[in-house]
Design a protein around this motif. Structure first.
Motif, PDB file in Angstrom:
ATOM      1  N   VAL A  66       0.641  -0.672   0.151  1.00 52.29           N
ATOM      2  CA  VAL A  66      -0.065   0.045   0.338  1.00 52.29           C
ATOM      3  C   VAL A  66       0.762   1.210  -0.195  1.00 52.29           C
ATOM      4  CG1 VAL A  66      -1.390   1.296   1.328  1.00 52.29           C
ATOM      5  CG2 VAL A  66      -1.698  -1.643   1.316  1.00 52.29           C
ATOM      6  N   LEU A  67       1.061   1.585  -1.557  1.00 56.47           N
ATOM      7  CA  LEU A  67       1.624   2.647  -1.010  1.00 56.47           C
ATOM      8  C   LEU A  67       0.756   4.472  -0.807  1.00 56.47           C
ATOM      9  CD1 LEU A  67       2.594   2.756  -4.871  1.00 56.47           C
ATOM     10  CD2 LEU A  67       3.853   2.909  -3.057  1.00 56.47           C
ATOM     11  N   PRO A  68       2.455   4.821  -0.081  1.00 56.62           N
ATOM     12  CA  PRO A  68       1.279   6.257   0.402  1.00 56.62           C
ATOM     13  C   PRO A  68       0.892   6.998  -0.750  1.00 56.62           C
ATOM     14  CG  PRO A  68       3.676   6.219   0.416  1.00 56.62           C
ATOM     15  CD  PRO A  68       3.920   5.164  -0.092  1.00 56.62           C
ATOM     16  N   ASP A  69       0.076   7.647  -0.211  1.00 58.57           N
ATOM     17  CA  ASP A  69      -1.100   8.763  -0.577  1.00 58.57           C
ATOM     18  C   ASP A  69      -0.568  10.178  -0.980  1.00 58.57           C
ATOM     19  OD1 ASP A  69      -3.634   7.205  -1.439  1.00 58.57           O
ATOM     20  OD2 ASP A  69      -3.864   7.120   0.900  1.00 58.57           O
ATOM     21  N   ASP A  70       0.285   9.936  -2.818  1.00 57.64           N
ATOM     22  CA  ASP A  70       0.328  11.075  -2.943  1.00 57.64           C
ATOM     23  C   ASP A  70      -0.200  11.925  -3.575  1.00 57.64           C
ATOM     24  OD1 ASP A  70       3.040  10.760  -1.889  1.00 57.64           O
ATOM     25  OD2 ASP A  70       3.715   9.622  -3.860  1.00 57.64           O
ATOM     26  N   ASP A  71      -0.242  13.661  -3.170  1.00 57.62           N
ATOM     27  CA  ASP A  71      -1.236  14.667  -3.619  1.00 57.62           C
ATOM     28  C   ASP A  71      -1.065  14.209  -5.962  1.00 57.62           C
ATOM     29  OD1 ASP A  71      -2.671  16.389  -4.499  1.00 57.62           O
ATOM     30  OD2 ASP A  71      -1.642  17.739  -3.250  1.00 57.62           O
ATOM     31  N   PRO A  72      -1.390  14.199  -6.654  1.00 57.35           N
ATOM     32  CA  PRO A  72      -0.863  13.740  -7.383  1.00 57.35           C
ATOM     33  C   PRO A  72      -0.372  15.900  -8.073  1.00 57.35           C
ATOM     34  CG  PRO A  72      -3.693  13.640  -7.819  1.00 57.35           C
ATOM     35  CD  PRO A  72      -3.085  13.957  -6.262  1.00 57.35           C
ATOM     36  N   ALA A  73      -0.750  17.196  -7.490  1.00 59.64           N
ATOM     37  CA  ALA A  73      -0.068  17.492  -7.287  1.00 59.64           C
ATOM     38  C   ALA A  73       1.416  18.179  -7.438  1.00 59.64           C
ATOM     39  CB  ALA A  73      -1.119  18.653  -7.095  1.00 59.64           C
ATOM     40  N   ASP A  74       1.618  16.620  -6.155  1.00 58.25           N
ATOM     41  CA  ASP A  74       2.986  16.768  -6.180  1.00 58.25           C
ATOM     42  C   ASP A  74       4.306  15.725  -7.035  1.00 58.25           C
ATOM     43  OD1 ASP A  74       3.406  17.773  -3.444  1.00 58.25           O
ATOM     44  OD2 ASP A  74       2.111  16.509  -2.346  1.00 58.25           O
ATOM     45  N   LEU A  75       3.191  15.534  -7.808  1.00 54.51           N
ATOM     46  CA  LEU A  75       4.422  14.263  -8.178  1.00 54.51           C
ATOM     47  C   LEU A  75       4.766  14.771  -9.799  1.00 54.51           C
ATOM     48  CD1 LEU A  75       1.440  11.282  -8.855  1.00 54.51           C
ATOM     49  CD2 LEU A  75       3.360  11.301  -6.765  1.00 54.51           C
ATOM     50  N   GLU A  76       6.493  14.264  -9.425  1.00 51.66           N
ATOM     51  CA  GLU A  76       7.032  15.207 -10.705  1.00 51.66           C
ATOM     52  C   GLU A  76       7.652  13.750 -11.314  1.00 51.66           C
ATOM     53  OE1 GLU A  76       9.795  18.097  -9.094  1.00 51.66           O
ATOM     54  OE2 GLU A  76       8.111  18.988  -7.926  1.00 51.66           O
ATOM     55  N   GLU A  77       8.438  13.791 -12.441  1.00 54.11           N
ATOM     56  CA  GLU A  77       9.061  13.288 -13.330  1.00 54.11           C
ATOM     57  C   GLU A  77       9.955  13.130 -12.364  1.00 54.11           C
ATOM     58  OE1 GLU A  77       9.472  12.557 -16.814  1.00 54.11           O
ATOM     59  OE2 GLU A  77       7.810  13.095 -17.194  1.00 54.11           O
ATOM     60  N   LYS A  78      10.685  11.706 -13.065  1.00 48.84           N
ATOM     61  CA  LYS A  78      12.021  10.654 -12.433  1.00 48.84           C
ATOM     62  C   LYS A  78      12.255  10.339 -13.207  1.00 48.84           C
ATOM     63  CE  LYS A  78      10.536   6.798 -10.915  1.00 48.84           C
ATOM     64  NZ  LYS A  78      11.016   5.297 -11.255  1.00 48.84           N
ATOM     65  N   PRO A  79      14.002   9.418 -13.355  1.00 46.54           N
ATOM     66  CA  PRO A  79      14.708   9.503 -14.402  1.00 46.54           C
ATOM     67  C   PRO A  79      14.678   7.604 -13.826  1.00 46.54           C
ATOM     68  CG  PRO A  79      16.075   9.787 -12.450  1.00 46.54           C
ATOM     69  CD  PRO A  79      14.324   9.667 -12.093  1.00 46.54           C
ATOM     70  N   PRO A  80      13.725   7.341 -15.671  1.00 49.42           N
ATOM     71  CA  PRO A  80      13.416   5.749 -15.063  1.00 49.42           C
ATOM     72  C   PRO A  80      14.765   5.002 -14.062  1.00 49.42           C
ATOM     73  CG  PRO A  80      13.672   6.792 -17.185  1.00 49.42           C
ATOM     74  CD  PRO A  80      14.110   7.828 -16.909  1.00 49.42           C
ATOM     75  N   VAL A  81      14.275   3.497 -13.689  1.00 49.29           N
ATOM     76  CA  VAL A  81      15.088   2.857 -13.464  1.00 49.29           C
ATOM     77  C   VAL A  81      15.069   1.719 -13.606  1.00 49.29           C
ATOM     78  CG1 VAL A  81      15.519   1.613 -11.289  1.00 49.29           C
ATOM     79  CG2 VAL A  81      14.722   3.824 -11.028  1.00 49.29           C
ATOM     80  N   VAL A  82      16.234   1.159 -14.519  1.00 49.97           N
ATOM     81  CA  VAL A  82      16.253   0.375 -15.599  1.00 49.97           C
ATOM     82  C   VAL A  82      17.169  -1.079 -14.745  1.00 49.97           C
ATOM     83  CG1 VAL A  82      17.642  -0.751 -18.085  1.00 49.97           C
ATOM     84  CG2 VAL A  82      15.975   1.808 -17.514  1.00 49.97           C
ATOM     85  N   THR A  83      16.850  -1.713 -14.786  1.00 49.79           N
ATOM     86  CA  THR A  83      17.662  -3.189 -14.257  1.00 49.79           C
ATOM     87  C   THR A  83      17.792  -3.981 -15.052  1.00 49.79           C
ATOM     88  OG1 THR A  83      16.327  -2.442 -11.979  1.00 49.79           O
ATOM     89  CG2 THR A  83      17.436  -4.902 -12.134  1.00 49.79           C
ATOM     90  N   VAL A  84      19.322  -4.141 -15.209  1.00 49.53           N
ATOM     91  CA  VAL A  84      20.057  -5.482 -15.744  1.00 49.53           C
ATOM     92  C   VAL A  84      19.996  -6.944 -15.191  1.00 49.53           C
ATOM     93  CG1 VAL A  84      21.698  -5.854 -17.034  1.00 49.53           C
ATOM     94  CG2 VAL A  84      21.124  -3.670 -16.645  1.00 49.53           C
ATOM     95  N   MET A  85      19.512  -7.672 -15.667  1.00 52.24           N
ATOM     96  CA  MET A  85      19.224  -9.292 -14.910  1.00 52.24           C
ATOM     97  C   MET A  85      19.590 -10.042 -16.290  1.00 52.24           C
ATOM     98  SD  MET A  85      15.683  -8.606 -13.140  1.00 52.24           S
ATOM     99  CE  MET A  85      16.400  -9.588 -11.368  1.00 52.24           C
ATOM    100  N   GLY A  86      19.933 -11.802 -15.515  1.00 54.76           N
ATOM    101  CA  GLY A  86      20.660 -12.551 -17.040  1.00 54.76           C
ATOM    102  C   GLY A  86      21.496 -13.208 -16.217  1.00 54.76           C
ATOM    103  N   HIS A  87      21.167 -14.764 -16.443  1.00 55.79           N
ATOM    104  CA  HIS A  87      22.221 -15.639 -15.919  1.00 55.79           C
ATOM    105  C   HIS A  87      23.254 -15.270 -16.337  1.00 55.79           C
ATOM    106  CE1 HIS A  87      22.698 -19.692 -15.039  1.00 55.79           C
ATOM    107  NE2 HIS A  87      23.868 -19.579 -15.796  1.00 55.79           N
ATOM    108  N   VAL A  88      24.420 -15.804 -14.755  1.00 49.90           N
ATOM    109  CA  VAL A  88      25.805 -15.501 -14.691  1.00 49.90           C
ATOM    110  C   VAL A  88      27.077 -15.698 -15.914  1.00 49.90           C
ATOM    111  CG1 VAL A  88      28.024 -16.324 -13.575  1.00 49.90           C
ATOM    112  CG2 VAL A  88      25.451 -16.403 -12.283  1.00 49.90           C
TER     113      VAL A  88
END
Ligand code: GTP
Ligand code: MG
Length: 369
Positions: A66-88
């Protein structure tokens, strides 16, 4: 669907999600695109919009989902987070090094050799955060807590080896978390690389490549020669653009530990990824059994910074101990409160150890190294 978000409901009902947010506001509720809706809310919204909905099985979300309730007016762009996954050994770290080097202007930070698990690159004036995952446990931990830590998963598959157990695991993680995937077919420079075989293996797992008329984006690359790296980055950005990349920077800071280690000179060092809020130098951080006032904060280049917002990785000094990768952290008002809660966490851990008769997992165990 149980656990449907505002965005899901919008898609399902074919109404703009902003309309749903409006309806919710009319009901005195503030929700953002990615927040989940209760059955009652879905029913009320449907009624308000004059449509009929059928609701499937109900599953209670874990409390931390359950995420905290953020006022939509408070939301701002953030950098995308990209996770690199795969086999050893399929080339995750090499690919990230490549992306970073192609991106670094000559002369500037060109000689970074030290391994870091999280860093940023800039593309078209936009920052993108990359996370390298030596093992999947940290990611699993975060997902078990219901965290939406990553916006895009880059699945690295060595074209000379194909889909292996950890590749399969990564696919399952990304699918369970509902995170879009970009497949990097790496090592295409190797003589016995076989891209078609990998595409076939992907299709068998329900990931039909675009080349076969499906929707899975696959990019042939070589971390060794640099071939395809630009295209990979482009595709990552396109996929990231489709995601909801907003967060509230005005809230108290919280997020996840990406890495933790004890540095002989600097003491416990933790790499944090902020999900929400802004972390400031001097804030008191609580991360599981570790706590402390942020004595110094460094960005991915090693430069000292005073604050960091959502989607940003930072290294912090000043913690009492080394937190485990995957641990959630938050800022608390008082150091005493942080200490008490860290102690409680420590006691809880000790009780669990006694019960299991085992010893506490080290970070090395956690990362499978
Ligand atoms: P773990 O972190 O241990 O899971 O491995 P990794 O996925 O990060 O792989 P890493 O980047 O360490 O690469 C493993 C080996 O593959 C290294 O010896 C790399 O030099 C080699 N390698 C990575 N990418 C390529 C590539 O595109 N071509 C060739 N020929 N070798 C590569
Ligand atoms: Mg690696």
């Amino acid at each position: 669907e149980p656990g449907a978000t505002v965005k899901d409901l919008g898609d399902a009902l074919e109404v703009p999600p902003t309309r749903i947010i409006q309806v919710l506001m009319g009901l005195g509720e503030m929700k953002t695109l990615t927040q989940t809706l209760s059955i009652e809310e879905i029913e009320l919204i449907a009624e308000e919009l004059g449509v009929k909905v059928e609701i499937g099985a109900v599953e209670e979300p874990a409390p931390e989902e359950v995420l905290p309730d953020d006022d939509p007016a408070d939301l701002e762009e953030k950098p995308p987070v990209v996770t690199v996954m795969g086999h050893v050994d399929h080339g995750k770290t090499s690919l990230l090094d490549r992306i970073r080097h192609e991106n670094v202007q000559s002369g500037e930070a060109g000689g970074i050799t030290q391994h870091i698990g999280a860093y940023q690159v800039e593309s078209d004036g936009r920052k993108v955060t990359f996370i390298d995952t030596p093992g999947h446990e940290a990611f699993t931990e975060m997902r078990a807590r219901g965290a939406k830590v990553t916006d895009v998963v880059v699945l690295v598959v060595a074209a000379d080896d194909g889909i292996m157990p950890q590749t399969q695991e990564a696919i399952e993680h990304a699918q369970a978390a509902g995170v879009p995937m970009v497949v990097a077919l790496n090592k295409i420079d190797v003589p016995n690389a076989n891209q078609d075989r990998v595409l076939g293996e992907l299709s068998e797992r329900g990931l039909m490549p675009e080349a076969y008329g499906g929707e899975t984006v696959t990019v042939p690359v070589s971390a060794k020669t640099g071939e395809g790296i630009d295209e990979l980055l482009e595709n990552i950005l396109v996929v990231a653009e489709l995601e909801d990349l907003k967060a509230n920077p005005h809230a108290p800071a919280s997020g996840y530990v990406v890495e933790g280690e004890r540095d002989p000179g600097r003491g416990p060092v933790a790499t944090l990824l902020l999900s929400r809020g802004t972390l400031n130098k001097g804030d008191v951080v609580l991360a599981g059994t570790a706590y402390g006032r942020v004595r110094a904060m460094l960005d991915y280049t090693g430069k000292r910074v005073k604050d960091a917002g959502p989607g940003t990785p930072v290294e912090i000094l000043g913690l009492s101990g080394v937190p485990e990768a995957g641990t959630r952290f938050e800022v608390v008002d008082h150091e005493r409160l942080a200490r008490d809660r860290a102690q409680q966490a420590e006691e809880k851990l000790r009780r669990q150890e006694l019960a299991q008769g085992g010893s506490r997992r080290s970070l090395e165990d956690l990362l499978g190294e």
